[in-house]
Design an enzyme around this catalytic site. Structure first.
Site, PDB file in Angstrom:
ATOM      1  N   SER A 143      15.307  21.304 -15.945  1.00 39.77           N
ATOM      2  CA  SER A 143      14.150  22.186 -16.104  1.00 39.77           C
ATOM      3  C   SER A 143      14.570  23.462 -16.817  1.00 39.77           C
ATOM      4  O   SER A 143      15.687  23.947 -16.639  1.00 39.77           O
ATOM      5  CB  SER A 143      13.565  22.532 -14.734  1.00 39.77           C
ATOM      6  N   HIS A 149       0.829  -1.224   0.000  1.00 38.44           N
ATOM      7  CA  HIS A 149       0.000   0.000   0.000  1.00 38.44           C
ATOM      8  C   HIS A 149       0.862   1.273   0.000  1.00 38.44           C
ATOM      9  O   HIS A 149       0.445   2.315   0.500  1.00 38.44           O
ATOM     10  CB  HIS A 149      -0.947   0.030   1.207  1.00 38.44           C
ATOM     11  N   LYS A 173      16.716  21.177 -10.790  1.00 39.82           N
ATOM     12  CA  LYS A 173      15.979  19.968 -11.127  1.00 39.82           C
ATOM     13  C   LYS A 173      16.818  18.971 -11.919  1.00 39.82           C
ATOM     14  O   LYS A 173      17.615  19.330 -12.767  1.00 39.82           O
ATOM     15  CB  LYS A 173      14.722  20.311 -11.948  1.00 39.82           C
ATOM     16  N   GLU A 225       9.567   8.371 -16.818  1.00 38.20           N
ATOM     17  CA  GLU A 225       8.228   8.940 -17.017  1.00 38.20           C
ATOM     18  C   GLU A 225       7.712   8.649 -18.421  1.00 38.20           C
ATOM     19  O   GLU A 225       6.523   8.345 -18.614  1.00 38.20           O
ATOM     20  CB  GLU A 225       8.266  10.436 -16.747  1.00 38.20           C
TER      21      GLU A 225
END
Length: 464
Positions: free
Chosen positions: A277, A156, A283, A290
């Site tokens: 970024s 979970h 970043k 992704e």
């Protein structure tokens, strides 16, 4: 507009209809397989006396020349032709004359495209299998180096029990091992040659379909000509298997994305597999993971689209089936690219072992072992469960881990605790006392790693 079927018609096809019907823009990808199938067909026709040896030699030389010129960029496949079959036959006739017009004797475009797609798919399954093998080797390498790298296991998305990185990677080894086995199954079921099925009812020419099948590396011919030209099960199976590969990659990607966050810091992705970024200089984004996660839906879409296309098609061939190619081509290219890139990212990824161990220790992943400790001292499990729950609440209030409590603090909650509690709940003990096959203990993991090594030693692409 170069067409193979113009004799029946007295009017030119409308240009929009022609464009809508044509497949050359995408089925040109099959040129090498179309030529391979044609060469086998011609060899069989000559063996059966349908073509002379001289015609056979001329046709084969012409076909080989076309293949060579396309590969070298000397010959362009243009949309002047309706499909790749029209292009090859027209170019062959231009090169060798009347003998080229005999290439199509005893076959239809229906069985021709069926064998082209099977040959193409078989090659792609083998390539996918090689990429899966690379992934399995990468996973095994990480496992061998991390049998003592402790980390939290989750249920979970909550920290549950301590495991090792080797154990976690082993779960993915099992997934991709099943993917390999699915590739073997696909090749076994598609190992029949449809060439010689004709349009749907075979042909009156004395074809030797067994010989053609052997030349093309199949175990034998298809046994029903209607099914031979209209079967696309092997493509659906392959898309299903690719969807499973992508699902496994997507799950893995999700974990890498989570592990890469500032909150976890379990991994550092190599610069070669990251981006920054445009506005935030700090970043370092896990874009490959992704994109793999995102492209999974694209492969799923191809599977659902082909299933939907095939569900209402009566026997035998129907033009709807032309829709298989773009979907399959795109899904294969997508899955191969994702698997290759993800494997490279994984191979170069750095694991923060200290962060992983600290996360396991501070996540109360040893709570179950504390309860088992009490059971070993004679406390009923239900009571032990309640006592450890109180320990956890105490630690949360104090902002400490179970390992940080003093023996006095332990005894305030239960006098059963002794000095040996610290050894009982150490990460090493919690993990390494789990020695049943499939568990994360070092001894169990080394046993499994040995089995995986043997598996990869017997993992030959020649199996498919």
């Amino acid at each position: 507009m170069a067409q193979l079927w113009g004799g029946r018609f007295t009017k030119e096809t409308d240009q929009l209809v022609y464009n809508f019907n044509a497949s050359i823009s995408f089925d040109k990808k099959l040129y090498a397989h179309d030529i391979e199938g044609s060469i086998a067909h011609v060899m069989m026709l000559a063996r059966q006396g349908v073509l002379s040896d001289a015609e056979k030699e001329d046709i084969i030389a012409g076909l080989q020349g076309i293949r060579s010129d396309v590969e070298k960029g000397k010959l362009e496949i243009t949309d002047e032709y309706e499909d790749i079959h029209s292009f090859v036959e027209a170019e062959l006739t231009r090169r060798i004359g009347e003998a080229g017009k005999k290439l199509h004797t005893g076959r239809s475009r229906n069985d021709q495209v069926a064998v082209d797609m099977k040959l193409y798919t078989r090659d792609e399954v083998r390539q996918m299998n090689s990429l899966i093998k690379e992934m399995l080797h990468t996973l095994l390498s990480i496992m061998e180096e991390n049998t003592e790298t402790f980390m939290p296991g989750f249920t979970h998305l909550q920290k549950a029990q301590p495991i090792t990185l080797a154990h976690h990677m082993g779960a993915y080894f099992e997934m991709f091992k099943r993917d390999h086995e699915r590739m073997v199954d696909i090749c076994r079921r598609m190992d029949t040659c449809p060439l010689g099925s004709g349009a749907l009812a075979g042909t009156t020419y004395p074809l030797d379909r067994e010989y053609t099948a052997r030349l093309l590396g199949f175990s034998g011919p298809t046994l029903n000509s209607m099914d031979g030209v209209s079967d696309r099960d092997y493509l659906i199976e392959f898309l299903s298997a690719l969807s499973m590969v992508m699902m496994h990659l997507s799950r893995f990607s999700e974990e890498v994305i989570i592990w890469n966050t500032n909150e976890y810091q379990f991994v550092e992705i190599d610069d070669a597999y990251s981006t920054g970024s445009s506005i935030m200089p700090q970043k370092k984004n896990p874009d490959i993971a992704e994109l793999v996660r995102g492209k999974t839906g694209r492969v799923y879409g191809a599977l659902m689209s082909l299933l939907t296309t095939m569900k209402g098609i009566p026997l035998a061939y129907n033009k709807d089936m032309q829709e298989d190619k773009e979907l399959v081509f795109d899904a294969i290219d997508t899955a191969k690219g994702c698997l290759s890139l993800f494997t490279g990212m994984l191979r170069t990824m750095k694991f923060n072992r200290k962060k992983m161990a600290e996360s396991a220790r501070h996540g109360f992943t040893n709570a179950t072992d504390a309860a088992d400790y009490l059971v070993g001292k004679g406390v009923p499990f239900r009571d032990a469960h309640g006592i450890v729950g109180q320990l956890v609440l105490y630690c949360i209030d104090k902002g400490i881990a179970l390992d940080d409590m003093s023996l006095e603090e332990y005894r305030q909650i239960s006098p059963v605790f002794e000095e040996d509690i610290y050894d009982a709940i150490s990460m090493e003990t919690c993990v390494n006392k789990r020695v049943t096959i499939g568990a994360p203990g070092k001894a169990a993991m080394q046993d499994v790693i040995g089995k995986y090594k043997k598996y990869l030693e017997g993992y030959g692409d020649d199996r498919i």
